[in-house]
Design an enzyme around this catalytic site. Structure first.
Site, mmCIF file in Angstrom:
data_model
loop_
_atom_site.group_PDB
_atom_site.id
_atom_site.type_symbol
_atom_site.label_atom_id
_atom_site.label_comp_id
_atom_site.label_asym_id
_atom_site.label_seq_id
_atom_site.Cartn_x
_atom_site.Cartn_y
_atom_site.Cartn_z
ATOM 1 N N ASP A 1 0.840 -1.203 0.000
ATOM 2 C CA ASP A 1 0.000 0.000 0.000
ATOM 3 C C ASP A 1 0.877 1.256 0.000
ATOM 4 O OD1 ASP A 1 -2.310 -1.627 0.191
ATOM 5 O OD2 ASP A 1 -1.965 -1.852 2.335
ATOM 6 N N HIS B 1 -5.568 -3.601 5.412
ATOM 7 C CA HIS B 1 -5.168 -3.905 4.039
ATOM 8 C C HIS B 1 -6.344 -4.469 3.234
ATOM 9 C CE1 HIS B 1 -2.728 -4.918 0.611
ATOM 10 N NE2 HIS B 1 -3.137 -6.164 0.674
HETATM 11 N N1 LIG Z 1 -0.456 -8.453 1.743
HETATM 12 C C1 LIG Z 1 -0.493 -8.040 0.498
HETATM 13 O O1 LIG Z 1 -0.282 -6.853 0.227
HETATM 14 C C2 LIG Z 1 -0.767 -8.998 -0.617
HETATM 15 C C3 LIG Z 1 -1.217 -10.262 -0.358
HETATM 16 N N2 LIG Z 1 -1.435 -11.145 -1.369
HETATM 17 C C4 LIG Z 1 -1.917 -12.488 -0.998
HETATM 18 O O2 LIG Z 1 -0.828 -13.408 -1.028
HETATM 19 C C5 LIG Z 1 -1.344 -14.742 -1.201
HETATM 20 C C6 LIG Z 1 -0.558 -15.501 -2.255
HETATM 21 O O3 LIG Z 1 -0.712 -14.914 -3.514
HETATM 22 P P1 LIG Z 1 0.001 -15.545 -4.819
HETATM 23 O O4 LIG Z 1 1.424 -15.847 -4.533
HETATM 24 O O5 LIG Z 1 -0.329 -14.671 -5.951
HETATM 25 O O6 LIG Z 1 -0.793 -16.920 -4.950
HETATM 26 P P2 LIG Z 1 -0.313 -18.262 -5.695
HETATM 27 O O7 LIG Z 1 -1.508 -19.135 -5.808
HETATM 28 O O8 LIG Z 1 0.418 -17.931 -6.931
HETATM 29 O O9 LIG Z 1 0.721 -18.899 -4.684
HETATM 30 C C7 LIG Z 1 0.342 -19.338 -3.422
HETATM 31 C C8 LIG Z 1 1.227 -20.475 -3.033
HETATM 32 O O10 LIG Z 1 0.821 -20.911 -1.744
HETATM 33 C C9 LIG Z 1 0.979 -22.303 -1.720
HETATM 34 N N3 LIG Z 1 0.239 -22.916 -0.634
HETATM 35 C C10 LIG Z 1 -1.080 -23.223 -0.547
HETATM 36 N N4 LIG Z 1 -1.332 -23.836 0.609
HETATM 37 C C11 LIG Z 1 -0.160 -23.905 1.277
HETATM 38 C C12 LIG Z 1 0.230 -24.428 2.525
HETATM 39 N N5 LIG Z 1 -0.637 -25.001 3.347
HETATM 40 N N6 LIG Z 1 1.520 -24.328 2.866
HETATM 41 C C13 LIG Z 1 2.411 -23.733 2.058
HETATM 42 N N7 LIG Z 1 2.119 -23.233 0.873
HETATM 43 C C14 LIG Z 1 0.841 -23.321 0.495
HETATM 44 C C15 LIG Z 1 0.511 -22.775 -3.096
HETATM 45 O O11 LIG Z 1 0.986 -24.082 -3.370
HETATM 46 C C16 LIG Z 1 1.125 -21.702 -3.976
HETATM 47 O O12 LIG Z 1 2.394 -22.074 -4.436
HETATM 48 C C17 LIG Z 1 -2.830 -14.559 -1.543
HETATM 49 O O13 LIG Z 1 -3.593 -14.800 -0.391
HETATM 50 C C18 LIG Z 1 -2.917 -13.099 -1.940
HETATM 51 O O14 LIG Z 1 -4.201 -12.563 -1.764
HETATM 52 C C19 LIG Z 1 -1.204 -10.817 -2.665
HETATM 53 C C20 LIG Z 1 -0.742 -9.570 -2.982
HETATM 54 C C21 LIG Z 1 -0.537 -8.539 -1.997
HETATM 55 O O1 LIG Z 2 -5.667 -7.298 -4.149
HETATM 56 C C1 LIG Z 2 -5.345 -8.457 -3.847
HETATM 57 O O2 LIG Z 2 -6.114 -9.405 -3.803
HETATM 58 C C2 LIG Z 2 -3.934 -8.696 -3.466
HETATM 59 C C3 LIG Z 2 -3.487 -7.633 -2.557
HETATM 60 O O3 LIG Z 2 -3.702 -7.688 -1.364
HETATM 61 C C4 LIG Z 2 -2.942 -6.414 -3.141
HETATM 62 O O4 LIG Z 2 -2.535 -6.412 -4.311
HETATM 63 O O5 LIG Z 2 -2.884 -5.413 -2.428
#
Ligand SMILES: NC(=O)C1=CN([C@@H]2O[C@H](COP(=O)(O)OP(=O)(O)OC[C@H]3O[C@@H](n4cnc5c(N)ncnc54)[C@H](O)[C@@H]3O)[C@@H](O)[C@H]2O)C=CC1
Ligand SMILES: O=C([O-])CC(=O)C(=O)O
Length: 347
Positions: A184, A211
């Site tokens: 953010d 967030h």
């Molecule tokens: N805090 C923030 O600002 C942001 C948060 N996110 C969040 O981050 C998370 C991941 O996003 P991406 O990497 O794009 O998803 P993705 O689906 O590409 O990767 C997620 C990974 O987590 C793994 N996974 C699932 N269950 C698991 C477990 N029990 N133990 C270990 N690994 C496990 C999957 O196998 C996969 O490799 C989502 O919840 C997304 O909303 C995404 C962007 C910004």
């Molecule tokens: O928007 C989403 O789902 C992933 C996230 O938290 C971000 O990009 O800030």
């Protein structure tokens, strides 16, 4: 030990007769920077892979553990060939989770499902809450002293879930649990720099609250360098920051949410945690932490990082009327997301 290693290098070196000191120097040896183990949980995912790369490039890391339910041996073999200090190991499947976590100083969690167009972050709760709960149960067992950087959404609920899991295990330390809201801040800085026509590297903008949607509250009235932007511009910048995640989700059109900018943001925040652990003074980042600066038990604001994690949670500071209204509006939504997490963890 070091002398004998140097002797060995010298004796094998073709230029052993007159060793050139810079060839033998190891700038990131444990003598100058402490050993630090970082574990990434969800390391084979969209965020996990570029985050693994960025953490491999971080000279403060000596050991990098890459854990996922599958696919991590490949990521680890790939990243492990890069010429930096840290040793990389991949761990796949629950039976290797303990090994991945043991001895970790910082655990970064981007495990879980991402959004598709039309979804809110809260729509991820049903799947991600369970994932976070089980990963945090393992953290409490294998590395209870680690700093936990929670990326998995909805952060407004996953951080309270983690806190409850740690409380039940008797390992909760509020100074060591962080919701990663750095993206953010990254967005607010980029959007502000574009509008104010100032170099983005010079920009500082605190982003507070939580967030998700309106719980993300950028405080552009505190932005530096100062720029005399019109109220309408500030409103547009605020809205764009709040909807930054959705902007990426829509542009990716079903192929997930922010991964590369999130990896960048996650790497920035983890680096700040490591610097704090290493005693670097005045490390300040915004993060969603246990807090008493509002009526809510968790809140994102500027936080000073130190040798034990959170050293100080800063007050919000002076706000414009528009920001005060934003603060008032976000409280009920953030409160209910926090309560939802606490309730889930205690079921
Ligand atoms: N805090 C923030 O600002 C942001 C948060 N996110 C969040 O981050 C998370 C991941 O996003 P991406 O990497 O794009 O998803 P993705 O689906 O590409 O990767 C997620 C990974 O987590 C793994 N996974 C699932 N269950 C698991 C477990 N029990 N133990 C270990 N690994 C496990 C999957 O196998 C996969 O490799 C989502 O919840 C997304 O909303 C995404 C962007 C910004
Ligand atoms: O928007 C989403 O789902 C992933 C996230 O938290 C971000 O990009 O800030």
């Amino acid at each position: 030990m070091r002398t004998s290693v140097l002797r060995l290098i010298r004796s094998r070196s073709p230029s052993a007769a007159s060793p050139r000191p810079h060839l033998l120097r190891r700038p990131y040896s444990s003598e100058s920077v402490p050993e630090r183990k970082v574990a990434v949980l969800g390391a084979a995912g969209g965020i996990g892979q570029p985050l693994a790369l960025l953490m491999k490039l971080n000279p403060l890391v000596s050991q990098l553990a890459l854990y996922d339910i599958a696919g991590t041996p490949g990521v680890a073999a790939d990243v492990g060939h890069i010429n930096t200090r840290s040793e990389v190991a991949g761990y796949a499947g629950e039976e290797q989770l303990g090994q991945a976590l043991e001895g970790s100083d910082v655990v970064i969690i981007p495990a879980g499902v991402p959004r598709k167009p039309g979804m809110t972050r809260d729509d991820l709760f049903n799947i991600n809450a369970g994932i976070v709960k089980s990963l945090c149960t393992a953290i409490a067992k294998y590395c209870p002293n680690a700093l936990v950087n929670m990326i998995s959404n909805p952060v407004n609920s996953t951080v309270p879930i983690a806190a409850e899991v740690f409380k039940k295990a008797g390992t909760y330390d509020e100074k060591k649990l962080f919701g990663v809201t750095t993206l953010d801040v990254v967005r607010a800085k980029t959007f502000y720099a574009g509008k104010a026509k100032v170099p983005v590297e010079d920009v500082i903008v605190p982003v507070v609250g939580g967030h998700a949607g309106i719980t993300i509250l950028p405080l552009f009235s505190q932005a530096v360098p100062k720029a005399n932007l019109a109220d309408e511009d500030i409103k547009a910048l605020t809205k764009r920051t709040q909807d930054g995640g959705t902007e990426v989700v829509e542009a990716k059109a079903g192929k997930g949410s922010a991964t590369l900018s999130m990896a960048y943001a996650g790497a920035l925040f983890a680096d700040a945690c490591l610097k704090g652990l290493n005693g670097v003074p005045d490390v300040v980042e915004c993060s969603f932490v246990q807090s008493s600066i509002t009526e809510l038990p968790f809140f994102a604001s500027k936080v000073k990082l130190g040798k034990n994690g959170v050293e100080e949670v800063f007050e919000l500071g002076p706000m414009s009327d528009y920001e005060k209204q934003g603060l008032e509006s976000l409280i009920p939504e953030l409160k209910s997301s926090i309560e939802k997490g606490i309730k889930f963890a205690n079921q």
